[in-house]
Design a protein around this motif. Structure first.
Motif, PDB file in Angstrom:
ATOM      1  N   GLY A  11      22.534   4.177 -25.822  1.00  0.00           N
ATOM      2  CA  GLY A  11      22.326   2.994 -24.988  1.00  0.00           C
ATOM      3  C   GLY A  11      23.416   1.976 -25.183  1.00  0.00           C
ATOM      4  N   PRO A  14      22.611  -4.656 -24.348  1.00  0.00           N
ATOM      5  CA  PRO A  14      22.887  -5.650 -25.379  1.00  0.00           C
ATOM      6  C   PRO A  14      22.603  -5.138 -26.791  1.00  0.00           C
ATOM      7  CG  PRO A  14      21.651  -6.641 -23.584  1.00  0.00           C
ATOM      8  CD  PRO A  14      21.730  -5.177 -23.295  1.00  0.00           C
ATOM      9  N   ALA A  15      21.463  -4.423 -26.977  1.00  0.00           N
ATOM     10  CA  ALA A  15      21.105  -3.979 -28.330  1.00  0.00           C
ATOM     11  C   ALA A  15      22.122  -2.966 -28.855  1.00  0.00           C
ATOM     12  CB  ALA A  15      19.708  -3.370 -28.338  1.00  0.00           C
ATOM     13  N   GLU A  36      26.343   5.786 -23.150  1.00  0.00           N
ATOM     14  CA  GLU A  36      25.698   5.000 -22.089  1.00  0.00           C
ATOM     15  C   GLU A  36      25.750   5.793 -20.784  1.00  0.00           C
ATOM     16  OE1 GLU A  36      23.971   2.089 -21.503  1.00  0.00           O
ATOM     17  OE2 GLU A  36      24.073   2.769 -19.414  1.00  0.00           O
ATOM     18  N   GLN A  37      24.597   5.818 -20.099  1.00  0.00           N
ATOM     19  CA  GLN A  37      24.556   6.620 -18.868  1.00  0.00           C
ATOM     20  C   GLN A  37      25.256   5.946 -17.689  1.00  0.00           C
ATOM     21  OE1 GLN A  37      20.367   7.120 -18.375  1.00  0.00           O
ATOM     22  NE2 GLN A  37      19.998   5.026 -17.763  1.00  0.00           N
ATOM     23  N   VAL A  49      18.358 -15.564 -19.049  1.00  0.00           N
ATOM     24  CA  VAL A  49      18.398 -16.870 -19.712  1.00  0.00           C
ATOM     25  C   VAL A  49      18.233 -16.707 -21.217  1.00  0.00           C
ATOM     26  CG1 VAL A  49      17.597 -18.287 -17.787  1.00  0.00           C
ATOM     27  CG2 VAL A  49      15.925 -17.220 -19.310  1.00  0.00           C
ATOM     28  N   ARG A 100      23.964 -10.763 -16.726  1.00  0.00           N
ATOM     29  CA  ARG A 100      23.710  -9.634 -17.628  1.00  0.00           C
ATOM     30  C   ARG A 100      24.971  -8.781 -17.756  1.00  0.00           C
ATOM     31  NH1 ARG A 100      20.091  -5.759 -19.844  1.00  0.00           N
ATOM     32  NH2 ARG A 100      20.880  -3.717 -19.301  1.00  0.00           N
ATOM     33  N   ILE A 124      22.057  11.222 -21.643  1.00  0.00           N
ATOM     34  CA  ILE A 124      21.598  12.147 -22.684  1.00  0.00           C
ATOM     35  C   ILE A 124      20.216  12.677 -22.308  1.00  0.00           C
ATOM     36  CG2 ILE A 124      20.950  12.323 -25.142  1.00  0.00           C
ATOM     37  CD1 ILE A 124      23.962  12.043 -24.733  1.00  0.00           C
ATOM     38  N   ASP A 139      18.016   2.484 -26.298  1.00  0.00           N
ATOM     39  CA  ASP A 139      18.046   3.026 -24.944  1.00  0.00           C
ATOM     40  C   ASP A 139      16.960   2.453 -24.053  1.00  0.00           C
ATOM     41  OD1 ASP A 139      16.410   4.357 -26.721  1.00  0.00           O
ATOM     42  OD2 ASP A 139      16.664   6.337 -25.831  1.00  0.00           O
ATOM     43  N   TRP A 166      13.498  -7.968  -8.981  1.00  0.00           N
ATOM     44  CA  TRP A 166      14.599  -8.781  -9.531  1.00  0.00           C
ATOM     45  C   TRP A 166      15.757  -8.774  -8.540  1.00  0.00           C
ATOM     46  CZ3 TRP A 166      16.742  -7.711 -15.169  1.00  0.00           C
ATOM     47  CH2 TRP A 166      17.525  -8.798 -15.577  1.00  0.00           C
ATOM     48  N   ARG A 249       8.363  -3.612  -9.501  1.00  0.00           N
ATOM     49  CA  ARG A 249       7.851  -2.996 -10.735  1.00  0.00           C
ATOM     50  C   ARG A 249       6.718  -3.848 -11.297  1.00  0.00           C
ATOM     51  NH1 ARG A 249      11.676  -2.547 -15.273  1.00  0.00           N
ATOM     52  NH2 ARG A 249      13.129  -4.073 -14.475  1.00  0.00           N
ATOM     53  N   ASP A 269      14.484  -3.281 -26.250  1.00  0.00           N
ATOM     54  CA  ASP A 269      13.435  -2.892 -25.302  1.00  0.00           C
ATOM     55  C   ASP A 269      12.867  -1.501 -25.575  1.00  0.00           C
ATOM     56  OD1 ASP A 269      13.561  -5.244 -23.947  1.00  0.00           O
ATOM     57  OD2 ASP A 269      13.955  -4.363 -21.973  1.00  0.00           O
ATOM     58  N   PHE A 276       9.842 -11.667 -18.959  1.00  0.00           N
ATOM     59  CA  PHE A 276      11.019 -12.474 -18.608  1.00  0.00           C
ATOM     60  C   PHE A 276      10.727 -13.970 -18.542  1.00  0.00           C
ATOM     61  CE2 PHE A 276       9.224 -10.545 -14.718  1.00  0.00           C
ATOM     62  CZ  PHE A 276       8.835 -11.681 -14.034  1.00  0.00           C
ATOM     63  N   GLY A 281      13.941 -11.373 -24.175  1.00  0.00           N
ATOM     64  CA  GLY A 281      14.151  -9.938 -24.407  1.00  0.00           C
ATOM     65  C   GLY A 281      15.523  -9.657 -24.989  1.00  0.00           C
ATOM     66  N   THR A 282      16.549 -10.272 -24.427  1.00  0.00           N
ATOM     67  CA  THR A 282      17.904 -10.024 -24.893  1.00  0.00           C
ATOM     68  C   THR A 282      18.098 -10.594 -26.285  1.00  0.00           C
ATOM     69  OG1 THR A 282      18.566 -10.231 -22.585  1.00  0.00           O
ATOM     70  CG2 THR A 282      20.332 -10.241 -24.224  1.00  0.00           C
TER      71      THR A 282
HETATM   72  C1  LIG Z   1      13.264  -8.997 -14.350  1.00  0.00           C
HETATM   73  C2  LIG Z   1      13.752  -9.153 -15.752  1.00  0.00           C
HETATM   74  C3  LIG Z   1      14.280 -10.355 -16.156  1.00  0.00           C
HETATM   75  C4  LIG Z   1      14.699 -10.542 -17.458  1.00  0.00           C
HETATM   76  N1  LIG Z   1      15.172 -11.750 -17.819  1.00  0.00           N
HETATM   77  C5  LIG Z   1      15.553 -11.940 -19.084  1.00  0.00           C
HETATM   78  C6  LIG Z   1      16.037 -13.184 -19.498  1.00  0.00           C
HETATM   79  O1  LIG Z   1      16.089 -14.113 -18.714  1.00  0.00           O
HETATM   80  N2  LIG Z   1      16.411 -13.347 -20.788  1.00  0.00           N
HETATM   81  C7  LIG Z   1      16.331 -12.341 -21.682  1.00  0.00           C
HETATM   82  O2  LIG Z   1      16.697 -12.532 -22.843  1.00  0.00           O
HETATM   83  N3  LIG Z   1      15.872 -11.134 -21.327  1.00  0.00           N
HETATM   84  C8  LIG Z   1      15.481 -10.919 -20.061  1.00  0.00           C
HETATM   85  N4  LIG Z   1      15.020  -9.705 -19.683  1.00  0.00           N
HETATM   86  C9  LIG Z   1      14.878  -8.651 -20.699  1.00  0.00           C
HETATM   87  C10 LIG Z   1      16.179  -8.022 -21.045  1.00  0.00           C
HETATM   88  O3  LIG Z   1      16.806  -7.540 -19.891  1.00  0.00           O
HETATM   89  C11 LIG Z   1      15.944  -6.915 -22.040  1.00  0.00           C
HETATM   90  O4  LIG Z   1      15.050  -7.309 -23.017  1.00  0.00           O
HETATM   91  C12 LIG Z   1      17.251  -6.503 -22.700  1.00  0.00           C
HETATM   92  O5  LIG Z   1      18.091  -6.004 -21.727  1.00  0.00           O
HETATM   93  C13 LIG Z   1      16.995  -5.466 -23.776  1.00  0.00           C
HETATM   94  O6  LIG Z   1      18.195  -4.922 -24.198  1.00  0.00           O
HETATM   95  P1  LIG Z   1      18.314  -3.433 -24.690  1.00  0.00           P
HETATM   96  O7  LIG Z   1      19.725  -3.233 -25.047  1.00  0.00           O
HETATM   97  O8  LIG Z   1      17.284  -3.191 -25.717  1.00  0.00           O
HETATM   98  O9  LIG Z   1      17.897  -2.546 -23.453  1.00  0.00           O
HETATM   99  P2  LIG Z   1      18.635  -2.342 -22.053  1.00  0.00           P
HETATM  100  O10 LIG Z   1      19.297  -3.569 -21.645  1.00  0.00           O
HETATM  101  O11 LIG Z   1      17.619  -1.764 -21.150  1.00  0.00           O
HETATM  102  O12 LIG Z   1      19.742  -1.277 -22.369  1.00  0.00           O
HETATM  103  C14 LIG Z   1      19.442   0.078 -22.566  1.00  0.00           C
HETATM  104  C15 LIG Z   1      20.651   0.899 -22.152  1.00  0.00           C
HETATM  105  O13 LIG Z   1      20.424   2.239 -22.504  1.00  0.00           O
HETATM  106  C16 LIG Z   1      20.912   3.091 -21.459  1.00  0.00           C
HETATM  107  N5  LIG Z   1      20.211   4.376 -21.543  1.00  0.00           N
HETATM  108  C17 LIG Z   1      18.861   4.544 -21.504  1.00  0.00           C
HETATM  109  N6  LIG Z   1      18.547   5.851 -21.604  1.00  0.00           N
HETATM  110  C18 LIG Z   1      19.720   6.512 -21.719  1.00  0.00           C
HETATM  111  C19 LIG Z   1      20.037   7.871 -21.875  1.00  0.00           C
HETATM  112  N7  LIG Z   1      19.091   8.819 -21.972  1.00  0.00           N
HETATM  113  N8  LIG Z   1      21.345   8.229 -21.948  1.00  0.00           N
HETATM  114  C20 LIG Z   1      22.307   7.275 -21.906  1.00  0.00           C
HETATM  115  N9  LIG Z   1      22.058   5.974 -21.764  1.00  0.00           N
HETATM  116  C21 LIG Z   1      20.773   5.579 -21.683  1.00  0.00           C
HETATM  117  C22 LIG Z   1      20.611   2.304 -20.204  1.00  0.00           C
HETATM  118  O14 LIG Z   1      21.407   2.674 -19.117  1.00  0.00           O
HETATM  119  C23 LIG Z   1      20.867   0.881 -20.641  1.00  0.00           C
HETATM  120  O15 LIG Z   1      22.172   0.480 -20.358  1.00  0.00           O
HETATM  121  C24 LIG Z   1      14.610  -9.477 -18.385  1.00  0.00           C
HETATM  122  C25 LIG Z   1      14.099  -8.240 -17.990  1.00  0.00           C
HETATM  123  C26 LIG Z   1      13.648  -8.080 -16.677  1.00  0.00           C
HETATM  124  C27 LIG Z   1      13.094  -6.748 -16.260  1.00  0.00           C
END
Ligand SMILES: Cc1cc2nc3c(=O)[nH]c(=O)nc-3n(C[C@H](O)[C@H](O)[C@H](O)COP(=O)(O)OP(=O)(O)OC[C@H]3O[C@@H](n4cnc5c(N)ncnc54)[C@H](O)[C@@H]3O)c2cc1C
Length: 919
Positions: A11, A14-15, A36-37, A49, A100, A124, A139, A166, A249, A269, A276, A281-282
């Motif tokens: 993935g 951000p994480a 990353e996919q 935000v 984002r 993956i 991921d 969104w 969703r 996540d 949100f 979340g971020t």
């Molecule tokens: C409508 C909405 C609004 C939001 N607003 C906010 C906000 O204002 N502030 C905030 O802090 N958070 C917000 N969030 C939450 C925030 O987007 C997530 O909490 C944050 O992105 C989590 O980061 P992450 O890296 O854990 O996951 P993600 O950002 O989901 O990243 C996961 C990555 O893994 C990749 N991946 C997944 N499976 C595979 C695979 N099998 N092979 C290769 N790659 C893969 C995906 O493509 C993705 O790029 C919002 C979420 C939503 C749905």
């Protein structure tokens, strides 16, 4: 496991990217790859935000990244709520926003600059495609790492009922704004804010019914974007909505009990979601990265590092996730709140977590708080412990308030201590602690699923059966606020209670269902009546069995604190409209640490039986707090507390400690069958709420070998603060100060009374209610700083307090002060009198006189001669002017639910309405 040599991060959100940056910096020797996919430079969504606090954490932990991200951010200090009836600005609610994609690009460039290998456009399919000492699942929501081992990670996943999409738009908005609109098919909300000078996020949300009414399920992204443009035409001012994977969703509610399984670890996540609406979340994802990499860098052994990561990070994340879930739940009913005045709607919104009281609001959003107070907002109640932490009472009993963040632990602690012990028994059933806790968990889960928000009130209109503790403890553990209502409440007062509490759910005993008539529901928010111990009959009703069906028997504790609102009871209303008395989470534990430990001294072998019902503060402590605090058993008896039923229950369930009040002991001692009953299980009997006479004390002692131990408490202080003890009982005295409470008497001119002089009693202790809900005037009268003004007059002798009447109860008869209670006591000692009430009575010429309403003993005849004899009796014992001018005889005196004489009802009943008046 050996030292960490290689890591695969799945993935590139951000994480994943942030973890890679930190790993490369802190553990440069580790071989590292991110997969990353998505293609480079592509992602879903628009801006996100960060709250001010979220940025503060980043600055403290990683100033470099903070300095890279912040120049790309848009910032504002206020939030705006647009409602059909007007706009409200919430000042001081500071946020910053960043695209984002922009954030991900900043992180990617930084990672690449540090030499991290990132594979883009590579989906993956199986974890076998990854090969390293450690696989980090960054991921996201649909995490392959998590899905590959659902059981190992202990996954809980469901969805909130609202639907959202969104979008983005080129219209820049001034602040973070929420626009609520109503259409003929339902209500919508949009969360919108700019994240670049020329671009804003625009999230549209609605409930299930509205979603269906518009047929969004059958539409493509573009079609629904066009429809939403129309709905928000005024807000968008002609700007189109832009799509980017903007399908509708439902927001997921995800939590994993375990974050580590073998050599797989989750973060962001993939392991938890945060709605949100709180913009976290971020931030959570990035904080997880920091915690994980720190743990890895500071432990040589990878297993130890992963265990440390979970132990340290999980509880912190849980608090934010709980807050996000509470917030998400609020949105599920926003439509029903849109008819509120805008300022009340905004107050409801900003206090949705249940943790912001008026004082905090004044600090946080001074302009809004001032507007709210100026416009006479519904609730300007301060919810905070009024008593300073180190008052002498707390120090005396060594009370550690911080250890009591949720009062459900009083029950839950028994899960480890003695799960198989009987917790509740009685005619309505028996449950062990394990069974009761499982049942309570189901209630807590069911209330949560029903869409309640943290701090929301639930009206309890139920009898004493095992349902009561199960529903009560489940509700408080899940963060809701039970309101314990007297089941004899008349319909008009019940309607007032339901309006005052704002309850959307009530629990009602099947046998009382008819009380919830259309009139009672008028003007209330009640949506659901859960029927306890019986079947549902009407439209809004659901049987408890169905309400609980399928709910889990475990329940995580909401992140409440010791000073959060836990439950309410209502005052009896003997002096006007009943007042909602708010109690906090630490209050129950305080009554146990004071009265429970120092006076009652139960052991776990005790079986308690409180005849006064649970909805009275006295009964609540007797039946719940004290037995559950030490793992003893409580007997619950539903129905009227008639003498025979009480005696039967004693004989069958063999309680060791009985709780009653003088009226009960009188009726038990006088019951025809009492001599044939086996009362030998009783080792102690407690009495409160009324003055105990020598007569009753002796009568009970003759039957059981011990007289009832008298104490005095109040709903405001939750239980007893003056008490006699088994070994030192002064008849006629309410008792001595209970350790943990401070008592002071005050004369009408504010002085300390001289020896033998009476004064009005004030009490201080940590179980004190902070407020009467929504009644600032009454709160000011009673809650005086951290002291409770009891309004009771006492004389103190050798540390024992003797009740002299209410401060406001003296009346002037023939120009002289008379205290009716003194006359009542005198009449009660007459051998022909069963019981009586003596009250002041205003005559037609507005002069006051004394009126005695008397029930004679069996076989004694009411007659004018009897009245004269009783008057003469009083004249012979008290000063002659104190005799009752009006004497009435009745066959029954009206009683309150606890069996106390209902003096208000006696006073309100004109002579002709009391039964069988003879003289
Ligand atoms: C409508 C909405 C609004 C939001 N607003 C906010 C906000 O204002 N502030 C905030 O802090 N958070 C917000 N969030 C939450 C925030 O987007 C997530 O909490 C944050 O992105 C989590 O980061 P992450 O890296 O854990 O996951 P993600 O950002 O989901 O990243 C996961 C990555 O893994 C990749 N991946 C997944 N499976 C595979 C695979 N099998 N092979 C290769 N790659 C893969 C995906 O493509 C993705 O790029 C919002 C979420 C939503 C749905």
């Amino acid at each position: 496991m050996k030292k960490l040599a290689s890591v695969e991060v799945l993935g590139g959100g951000p994480a994943g990217l942030y973890t890679a940056i930190l790993l490369r910096r802190m553990m440069p020797h580790v071989r590292l790859r991110v997969t990353e996919q998505n293609a480079k430079g592509a992602t879903f969504g628009f801006g996100v935000v960060f709250s001010d606090q979220a940025l503060d954490f980043l600055k403290a932990d990683d100033p470099e990244t903070h300095d890279l991200v912040t120049p790309a951010m848009e910032r504002w200090r206020n939030m705006t709520l647009n409602l059909p009836a007007g706009q409200v600005v919430l000042d001081g609610v500071g946020f910053s926003a960043v695209g984002r994609l922009e954030l991900i690009e900043i992180l990617r460039k930084r990672a690449e600059a540090l030499g991290v290998e990132i594979r883009f456009s590579q989906h993956i399919e199986s974890l076998d495609d990854l090969d390293a000492d450690l696989i980090i699942g960054a991921d996201g929501l649909n995490s392959l790492v998590r899905r590959s081992n659902e059981t190992g990670f202990g996954v809980h996943l469901d969805h909130f009922s609202n639907h959202f999409a969104w979008f983005g738009t080129e219209r820049p908005f001034d602040t973070l704004t929420q626009t609520f609109v109503k259409t003929d098919k339902g209500a919508f909300n949009a969360h919108h804010y700019r994240f670049q000078p020329d671009r804003s996020t625009f999230i549209v949300e609605c409930d299930e019914a509205t979603f269906k009414a518009y047929g969004f399920a059958g539409m493509g992204e573009e079609e629904s974007a066009r429809l939403c443009e129309g709905i928000f035409a005024d807000t968008l001012e002609g700007a189109p909505l832009i799509t980017n994977k903007s399908m509708w969703r439902q927001f997921p509610r995800l939590w994993c009990d375990k974050w580590v399984s073998g050599r797989h670890v989750l973060l962001g996540d993939a392991v938890h979601t945060a709605h949100f609406s709180i913009g976290s979340g971020t931030r959570l994802a990035m904080e997880d990265s920091i915690a994980l990499v720190r743990a890895l860098a500071s432990h040589d052994d990878v297993d130890e590092a992963l265990a440390a990561y979970q132990a340290e990070r999980q509880p912190i994340a849980k608090k934010i996730v709980d807050a996000a879930n509470t917030s998400a739940t609020w949105y599920e009913s926003f439509a029903s709140k849109m008819d509120l005045p805008p300022v009340d709607f905004a107050f409801d919104y900003i206090t949705r977590s249940g943790r912001i009281d008026m004082e905090r609001l004044r600090r946080m959003a001074p302009e809004f708080a001032a507007r709210y107070e100026a416009e006479g907002g519904r609730q300007s109640t301060v919810i905070a412990d009024p008593v300073a932490p180190h008052v002498p009472g707390a120090a005396e009993i060594g009370f550690d308030k911080a250890a009591h963040g949720n009062c459900s632990n009083i029950l839950w602690d028994n899960l480890e201590r003695n799960p198989r012990k009987i917790a509740v028994t009685g005619p309505a059933g028996t449950l062990t602690y394990a069974d009761l806790i499982a049942e309570a968990a189901r209630w807590g889960n069911a209330f949560t699923t029903a869409g309640l928000q943290r701090g929301e009130r639930i009206a309890f209109f139920i009898d004493d059966t095992p349902v009561y503790p199960a529903a009560f403890f489940g509700a408080v553990r899940a963060g809701f606020v039970p309101v314990l209502l007297n089941t004899q409440t008349p319909p008009d007062v019940l309607n007032y209670f339901l309006q005052d509490t704002g309850a959307r759910i009530a629990l009602c005993e099947a046998t009382f269902l008819d009380v919830f008539s259309d009139d009672v529901l008028k003007g209330t928010s009640l949506k659901t009546i859960v029927v306890a111990n019986g079947a549902a009959k009407g439209e809004k009703q659901r049987a408890a069995s169905e309400f609980l069906d399928g709910h889990a028997t475990t329940l995580a504790c909401a992140s409440t604190g010791p000073d959060d609102m836990a439950f309410w009871m209502y005052s009896s209303g003997s002096t006007g409209r009943p007042k909602g008395i708010v109690h906090l989470h630490h209050d129950m534990a305080y009554t146990q640490a004071s009265f429970g430990r120092h006076v009652l001294k139960l052991t776990e072998d005790d079986i308690c039986f409180s005849v006064p019902k649970i909805f009275f503060a006295y009964g609540f402590g007797n039946a719940f707090t004290f037995p559950f605090s030490i793992g003893a058993t409580t007997v619950l008896m539903p129905g009227q507390p008639r003498a025979d039923a009480v005696l039967e229950t004693i004989e069958t369930f063999r309680p060791t400690v009985l709780f009653g009040l003088p009226t009960l002991y009188t009726s038990l001692a006088r019951a025809e069958s009492v001599k044939r009953r086996d009362l030998s299980s009783l080792r102690q009997s407690m009495s409160a709420a009324e003055v105990l006479s020598q007569d009753i004390y002796e009568a009970w002692k003759a039957l059981t070998g011990h007289g009832p131990t008298e104490g005095l408490g109040s709903t405001e202080l939750l239980h007893i603060y003056l008490s006699n003890s088994l070994t030192d009982h002064r008849i006629g005295s309410a008792g001595a100060r209970v350790p943990g409470y401070e008592i002071r008497l005050e004369t009408p001119d504010g002085k300390v009374p001289d020896a033998g002089e009476e004064g009005v009693m004030f009490v201080r202790g940590h179980s004190s209610a902070p407020t009467y809900w929504n009644r600032p005037d009454k709160t000011r009268e009673t809650m005086r700083g951290d002291w409770i003004y009891t309004g009771d007059r006492f004389i103190e002798k050798d540390g024992y307090y003797f009740f002299q009447g209410r401060a406001d109860e003296l009346i002037k008869v023939s120009g002289q002060w008379v205290w009716p209670l003194e006359v009542e006591r005198c009449l009660n000692e007459h051998p022909d009198v069963h019981e009586c009430a003596v009250l002041g009575h205003q005559m037609e010429d507005r002069r006051m006189t004394l009126r005695a309403v008397i029930r004679l003993r069996e076989g004694k005849e009411a007659s004018p001669a009897q009245s004269d004899a009783l008057r003469a009796y009083v004249k012979s014992r008290l000063q002659p002017y104190k005799y009752p001018r009006i004497v009435e005889f009745v066959t029954e005196l009206p009683k309150t639910g606890t069996g106390k004489i209902d003096r208000q009802a006696v006073a309100a009943a004109p002579v002709s309405e009391l039964e069988q008046i003879v003289a």
